[in-house]
Write an enzyme that holds these catalytic residues in place. Sequence first.
Site, PDB file in Angstrom:
ATOM      1  N   HIS A 154       0.873  -1.181   0.000  1.00  0.00           N
ATOM      2  CA  HIS A 154       0.000   0.000   0.000  1.00  0.00           C
ATOM      3  C   HIS A 154       0.905   1.225   0.000  1.00  0.00           C
ATOM      4  CE1 HIS A 154      -3.657   2.333   1.792  1.00  0.00           C
ATOM      5  NE2 HIS A 154      -2.835   3.175   1.175  1.00  0.00           N
ATOM      6  N   ASP A 179       1.516   2.878   3.339  1.00  0.00           N
ATOM      7  CA  ASP A 179       0.670   4.046   3.052  1.00  0.00           C
ATOM      8  C   ASP A 179       1.542   5.279   2.852  1.00  0.00           C
ATOM      9  OD1 ASP A 179      -1.620   5.430   2.462  1.00  0.00           O
ATOM     10  OD2 ASP A 179      -2.272   5.664   4.529  1.00  0.00           O
ATOM     11  N   HIS A 182       1.616   5.306  -2.200  1.00  0.00           N
ATOM     12  CA  HIS A 182       1.126   6.293  -3.172  1.00  0.00           C
ATOM     13  C   HIS A 182       2.305   6.827  -3.977  1.00  0.00           C
ATOM     14  CE1 HIS A 182      -2.929   6.437  -1.351  1.00  0.00           C
ATOM     15  NE2 HIS A 182      -2.273   6.111  -0.256  1.00  0.00           N
TER      16      HIS A 182
HETATM   17  C1  NCD Z   1      -3.546   9.007   1.582  1.00  0.00           C
HETATM   18  C2  NCD Z   1      -3.001   9.889   0.481  1.00  0.00           C
HETATM   19  O1  NCD Z   1      -2.383  10.927   0.783  1.00  0.00           O
HETATM   20  O2  NCD Z   1      -3.138   9.571  -0.699  1.00  0.00           O
HETATM   21  N1  NCD Z   1      -3.563   9.761   2.818  1.00  0.00           N
HETATM   22  C3  NCD Z   1      -3.612   9.283   4.068  1.00  0.00           C
HETATM   23  O3  NCD Z   1      -3.769  10.074   5.022  1.00  0.00           O
HETATM   24  N2  NCD Z   1      -3.500   8.005   4.328  1.00  0.00           N
HETATM   25  C4  NCD Z   1      -4.879   8.496   1.188  1.00  0.00           C
HETATM   26  C5  NCD Z   1      -5.341   7.228   1.828  1.00  0.00           C
HETATM   27  O4  NCD Z   1      -4.583   6.272   2.040  1.00  0.00           O
HETATM   28  O5  NCD Z   1      -6.529   7.111   2.131  1.00  0.00           O
HETATM   29 ZN    ZN Z   2      -3.241   5.202   1.278  1.00  0.00          ZN
HETATM   30 ZN    ZN Z   3      -6.726   5.005   2.817  1.00  0.00          ZN
END
Ligand code: NCD
Ligand code: ZN
Ligand code: ZN
Length: 376
Positions: free
Chosen positions: A12, A245, A14
Site C-alpha cells: 500500500h 501508506d 502512493h
Molecule cells: C492518503 C493519500 O495521501 O493519498 N492519505 C492518508 O492520510 N493516508 C490516502 C489514503 O490512504 O486514504
Molecule cells: Zn493510502
Molecule cells: Zn486510505
Amino acid sequence: MKLELPKWYDLHAHFRQGDVMPHLVRDHLAMGCAGILAMPNTAPPVAKVFENDDLPYWSIEAYTDMLKKAGGDKFSDIIVPLYLTKATKVAAIEAGAKTGILRACKYYLFMTNGVFRAMEEAGVVLCIHGEEHGMAAENYFDRATNAEEYFYRERLPRIVEKFPGLKIVSEHLTTKVAVDFVRSAPATVAATVTPQHLLYTVGHLLQGLKHHLYCLPLLKFEEDRAALRAAVIAPANTKFFAGTDSAPHAKKVTECGCAAGCYTGGIAPQLYAQAFEEAGADLSPPSSRTPKAEGSQDSRGDSSSQAPRNDSHGFRAFENFLCRVGPEFYGLKIPSETFTLEKTPQDVAALSVGGEHIIPLPLGMKQKTLPWRIVQ
Ligand code: NCD
Ligand code: ZN
Ligand code: ZN
C-alpha cells in the site's frame, strides 16, 4: 547487528504522477522493495482497467506504464488496484481479471457499486479504507467510538458475511477493534499496518501539533497501538502485513494542515524495525544469538506487547510481517533476492523535487537519525 531479509513488497503506497514519480519509485527501490501496490487515488483516478475503455479516467494499463517508465520496470511486480466508482462495470472486473491486469480494487466508502460478487468470483482482492464516511465530527473521533471502529463493528462483518469468498485487505489499521475483527475473521480477511500507527499515538500528533504525523485514519490511543504491536509481533501472525501508506505531500500543504499522509519512502523497513524493537521484539537473527539465548523459549501467542519480551522469535516475526504474509495473501512469489538492514544510525533527508520539499515522517517528528540503515 545485520538482518538479511528477502526483498519485500510494499502493499500500500502512493506514487502520484508527473515529475515526482521517479523520485518516489527510486526511494522504494532503495529500501529493498521487490514490488509495490500503487494506490489509484491520482488525478484523475485510475478508475478503468483498459486504455480503450472511454471512461474519463486513467487506466490500470496506462498507470502501470507510467510507473515502469519512472523506473518501476526494476520491480518484479506492480499491482495497481482499480479505483471503484459508480461507473465500474461487472464486465470490466471479469475481463480485467481474465487478462491478469486486474488483481485488486480500492474501495472508498462514499462510492456504492455492485461489483463485489464479480470480484469474489474472479478472485480480485478488495482493498478497503475502513472508515465510516460522513460521520459528524463529534462521532468521527469520540472518546467512546470513531469512524474506524464503526466500520469494523457495523459494516465489514456484513460484507464478509455476504461475500464469504471475497479476499479483503483492511488497509492501514489504527484501532484494537479493527485488529480484533481481522484476527477473528475468516482467512479471506487480512490487513496492512503502517509504520506510523506502530510507532505513535494521537498524543504524539497533538503534542506540538505535528502536521507531518497527520494521516488518515488518525492515530489513536495507547491501547490501540499496543494491539497493533501485539498483532504484528505475534509468532503465529498470518494476517497482518506491511503496507506503508507512504503518501507524499509537499511540505507547504502538510504544514497548513491541508493534506493527510506520512512520507516513509526509502526508510520504511528501518521504521518498522524501530517499532518492533520498541514493542519489545529482539530482532537479532538466529545465527547471531548465543546458544543460551536461542534456547530460552518464551510463551507463544500474542500476549501484551507492553513489557520487553526479549523474544527469540522476534526476527522471524519481523521477516514474516515485512516479507511473507503480504505476498502470500496476494499470491506473489517470495523473492530469492535479499536486502540487508543494519543497526547503525542513518541520517534522514528531505526529498526536493522542482522547488517543492517532501518531509519524511521522522524529520517531521524532529527525529534526524534512524537507529537502522539499509546496506547494499
Ligand atoms: C492518503 C493519500 O495521501 O493519498 N492519505 C492518508 O492520510 N493516508 C490516502 C489514503 O490512504 O486514504
Ligand atoms: Zn493510502
Ligand atoms: Zn486510505
